[in-house]
Design a protein around this motif. Structure first.
Motif, PDB file in Angstrom:
ATOM      1  N   ARG A 152     -11.029  28.243   3.549  1.00  0.00           N
ATOM      2  CA  ARG A 152     -11.090  27.848   4.951  1.00  0.00           C
ATOM      3  C   ARG A 152     -10.960  26.345   5.139  1.00  0.00           C
ATOM      4  N   THR A 153     -11.192  25.594   4.056  1.00  0.00           N
ATOM      5  CA  THR A 153     -11.092  24.135   4.154  1.00  0.00           C
ATOM      6  C   THR A 153      -9.634  23.724   4.250  1.00  0.00           C
ATOM      7  N   SER A 154      -9.314  22.941   5.267  1.00  0.00           N
ATOM      8  CA  SER A 154      -7.925  22.550   5.502  1.00  0.00           C
ATOM      9  C   SER A 154      -7.526  21.311   4.716  1.00  0.00           C
ATOM     10  N   LYS A 155      -8.510  20.650   4.091  1.00  0.00           N
ATOM     11  CA  LYS A 155      -8.215  19.429   3.347  1.00  0.00           C
ATOM     12  C   LYS A 155      -8.805  19.509   1.949  1.00  0.00           C
ATOM     13  N   LYS A 156      -8.167  18.791   1.019  1.00  0.00           N
ATOM     14  CA  LYS A 156      -8.678  18.707  -0.338  1.00  0.00           C
ATOM     15  C   LYS A 156      -9.171  17.291  -0.603  1.00  0.00           C
ATOM     16  N   ASN A 157     -10.262  17.181  -1.314  1.00  0.00           N
ATOM     17  CA  ASN A 157     -10.851  15.883  -1.634  1.00  0.00           C
ATOM     18  C   ASN A 157     -10.421  15.447  -3.029  1.00  0.00           C
ATOM     19  N   ILE A 158      -9.868  14.263  -3.128  1.00  0.00           N
ATOM     20  CA  ILE A 158      -9.471  13.722  -4.432  1.00  0.00           C
ATOM     21  C   ILE A 158      -9.886  12.262  -4.527  1.00  0.00           C
ATOM     22  N   ARG A 159      -9.805  11.722  -5.738  1.00  0.00           N
ATOM     23  CA  ARG A 159     -10.069  10.307  -5.998  1.00  0.00           C
ATOM     24  C   ARG A 159      -8.803   9.664  -6.533  1.00  0.00           C
ATOM     25  N   LEU A 160      -8.463   8.549  -5.955  1.00  0.00           N
ATOM     26  CA  LEU A 160      -7.312   7.788  -6.428  1.00  0.00           C
ATOM     27  C   LEU A 160      -7.781   6.462  -6.998  1.00  0.00           C
ATOM     28  N   CYS A 161      -7.283   6.117  -8.172  1.00  0.00           N
ATOM     29  CA  CYS A 161      -7.560   4.815  -8.773  1.00  0.00           C
ATOM     30  C   CYS A 161      -6.284   3.986  -8.700  1.00  0.00           C
ATOM     31  N   ILE A 162      -6.353   2.844  -8.008  1.00  0.00           N
ATOM     32  CA  ILE A 162      -5.171   2.012  -7.761  1.00  0.00           C
ATOM     33  C   ILE A 162      -5.367   0.641  -8.407  1.00  0.00           C
ATOM     34  N   HIS A 163      -4.449   0.271  -9.293  1.00  0.00           N
ATOM     35  CA  HIS A 163      -4.444  -1.064  -9.894  1.00  0.00           C
ATOM     36  C   HIS A 163      -3.468  -1.925  -9.080  1.00  0.00           C
ATOM     37  N   THR A 164      -3.977  -2.963  -8.487  1.00  0.00           N
ATOM     38  CA  THR A 164      -3.159  -3.754  -7.567  1.00  0.00           C
ATOM     39  C   THR A 164      -3.452  -5.239  -7.713  1.00  0.00           C
ATOM     40  N   LEU A 165      -2.511  -6.066  -7.242  1.00  0.00           N
ATOM     41  CA  LEU A 165      -2.686  -7.520  -7.216  1.00  0.00           C
ATOM     42  C   LEU A 165      -3.145  -7.994  -5.845  1.00  0.00           C
ATOM     43  N   ILE A 166      -3.402  -7.060  -4.959  1.00  0.00           N
ATOM     44  CA  ILE A 166      -3.805  -7.403  -3.602  1.00  0.00           C
ATOM     45  C   ILE A 166      -5.179  -8.056  -3.612  1.00  0.00           C
ATOM     46  N   LYS A 167      -5.413  -8.954  -2.660  1.00  0.00           N
ATOM     47  CA  LYS A 167      -6.712  -9.610  -2.553  1.00  0.00           C
ATOM     48  C   LYS A 167      -7.656  -8.741  -1.732  1.00  0.00           C
ATOM     49  N   ARG A 168      -8.956  -8.991  -1.916  1.00  0.00           N
ATOM     50  CA  ARG A 168      -9.955  -8.161  -1.243  1.00  0.00           C
ATOM     51  C   ARG A 168      -9.759  -8.128   0.269  1.00  0.00           C
ATOM     52  N   GLY A 169      -9.419  -9.257   0.841  1.00  0.00           N
ATOM     53  CA  GLY A 169      -9.263  -9.321   2.297  1.00  0.00           C
ATOM     54  C   GLY A 169      -8.031  -8.601   2.812  1.00  0.00           C
ATOM     55  N   GLU A 170      -7.112  -8.238   1.912  1.00  0.00           N
ATOM     56  CA  GLU A 170      -5.872  -7.579   2.316  1.00  0.00           C
ATOM     57  C   GLU A 170      -5.892  -6.077   2.036  1.00  0.00           C
ATOM     58  N   VAL A 171      -7.042  -5.565   1.635  1.00  0.00           N
ATOM     59  CA  VAL A 171      -7.131  -4.151   1.272  1.00  0.00           C
ATOM     60  C   VAL A 171      -6.884  -3.256   2.475  1.00  0.00           C
ATOM     61  N   ARG A 172      -7.238  -3.731   3.660  1.00  0.00           N
ATOM     62  CA  ARG A 172      -7.053  -2.926   4.863  1.00  0.00           C
ATOM     63  C   ARG A 172      -5.590  -2.512   5.048  1.00  0.00           C
ATOM     64  N   GLU A 173      -4.694  -3.396   4.651  1.00  0.00           N
ATOM     65  CA  GLU A 173      -3.271  -3.091   4.767  1.00  0.00           C
ATOM     66  C   GLU A 173      -2.901  -1.880   3.911  1.00  0.00           C
ATOM     67  N   LEU A 174      -3.456  -1.827   2.709  1.00  0.00           N
ATOM     68  CA  LEU A 174      -3.188  -0.706   1.819  1.00  0.00           C
ATOM     69  C   LEU A 174      -3.832   0.574   2.350  1.00  0.00           C
ATOM     70  N   SER A 175      -5.024   0.436   2.892  1.00  0.00           N
ATOM     71  CA  SER A 175      -5.706   1.595   3.473  1.00  0.00           C
ATOM     72  C   SER A 175      -4.922   2.170   4.649  1.00  0.00           C
ATOM     73  N   GLN A 176      -4.365   1.293   5.479  1.00  0.00           N
ATOM     74  CA  GLN A 176      -3.564   1.754   6.607  1.00  0.00           C
ATOM     75  C   GLN A 176      -2.322   2.499   6.134  1.00  0.00           C
ATOM     76  N   LEU A 177      -1.717   2.005   5.035  1.00  0.00           N
ATOM     77  CA  LEU A 177      -0.554   2.683   4.474  1.00  0.00           C
ATOM     78  C   LEU A 177      -0.901   4.119   4.083  1.00  0.00           C
ATOM     79  N   ILE A 178      -2.067   4.280   3.482  1.00  0.00           N
ATOM     80  CA  ILE A 178      -2.504   5.615   3.064  1.00  0.00           C
ATOM     81  C   ILE A 178      -2.783   6.501   4.281  1.00  0.00           C
ATOM     82  N   GLU A 179      -3.466   5.947   5.283  1.00  0.00           N
ATOM     83  CA  GLU A 179      -3.831   6.719   6.461  1.00  0.00           C
ATOM     84  C   GLU A 179      -2.603   7.123   7.290  1.00  0.00           C
ATOM     85  N   GLU A 180      -1.546   6.333   7.222  1.00  0.00           N
ATOM     86  CA  GLU A 180      -0.318   6.671   7.957  1.00  0.00           C
ATOM     87  C   GLU A 180       0.346   7.934   7.414  1.00  0.00           C
ATOM     88  N   LEU A 181      -0.030   8.324   6.215  1.00  0.00           N
ATOM     89  CA  LEU A 181       0.513   9.548   5.625  1.00  0.00           C
ATOM     90  C   LEU A 181      -0.233  10.790   6.098  1.00  0.00           C
TER      91      LEU A 181
END
Length: 230
Positions: free
Chosen positions: A150-179
């Motif tokens: 009945r659950t319409s979503k699956k829960n997973i964990r993603l590990c991302i190695h990136t050169l992005i700075k801490r203050g720019e993480v929101r940009e990456l999060s938005q990219l994920i949420e746009e999907l």
């Protein structure tokens, strides 16, 4: 003749103890096997030990009552009541809080239920113990499968190695949420290698979106070096 009768009585007494403890081992193992299969904190051996220990407590209570009730006011349910309340410390050890999520509640409840099964077996209430074990097992297995369907979503964990700075993480999060993915938690782990940062995302993905599609989209970001599912 009395010696033979005494021997038969003792044999029946010990046989009853063996049957009760073995049944407690079997019933506790059934529930523990299901928890072990799902890699839960308390698994096969833990549930067997709890159930057998609870059964032994009630056997001891019955023994004390039969031996001393003529001389003192003995309550055969007193030790069993202590098991029901005391099992909480073990159940609490299986509960883990991760971000906004709490895990281990079902395992803690199964430990408490198994202790009650052991008490029932220990006092000789076999039918109640068997019926309770069947209900507990079906609750853990069947209802879990129904809930997953009945659950319409699956829960997973993603590990991302990136050169992005801490203050720019929101940009990456938005990219994920746009999907169409929901980010439930983000963990930052600093790395000393080339200024790399490791991000651990907990995300919920709709069942109609393949996980590999999300991973490929994240890899397209120019700061991301590596992505994998944990």
């Amino acid at each position: 003749m009395w010696l033979v009768n005494a021997f038969i009585g003792q044999a029946e007494f010990y046989l009853s103890i063996i049957i009760r403890l073995l049944e407690a081992c079997l019933l506790g193992g059934i529930i523990g096997f299901e928890r072990e299969h799902l890699h839960r904190p308390a698994g096969f051996r833990t549930h067997i030990l709890v159930c057998v220990g609870s059964a032994l407590v009630m056997i001891t209570s019955e023994f004390i009552f039969n031996k001393f009730s003529a001389n003192v006011n003995a309550d055969p349910a007193r030790l069993g009541a202590q098991v029901i309340s005391g099992i909480g410390f073990l159940g609490a050890g299986t509960i883990i809080k991760e971000g906004i999520n709490v895990k281990g509640l079902t395992t803690a409840a199964s430990l408490w239920a198994v202790s009650c099964v052991g008490i029932a077996v220990g006092i000789g209430f076999y039918s109640g113990a068997f019926i309770a074990t069947i209900i507990i097992f079906l609750t853990l297995v069947v209802i879990r499968k129904v809930q997953m369907r009945r659950t319409s979503k699956k829960n997973i964990r993603l590990c991302i190695h990136t050169l992005i700075k801490r203050g720019e993480v929101r940009e990456l999060s938005q990219l994920i949420e746009e999907l169409g993915v929901t980010v439930t938690d983000t963990e930052f782990v600093s790395s000393e290698r080339d200024g790399e940062m490791i991000l651990r995302y907990k995300i919920q993905i709709p069942n109609d979106i393949p996980t590999v599609e999300v991973i490929e989209a994240v890899l397209c970001h120019n700061t991301v070096r590596r992505v994998y599912e944990e």
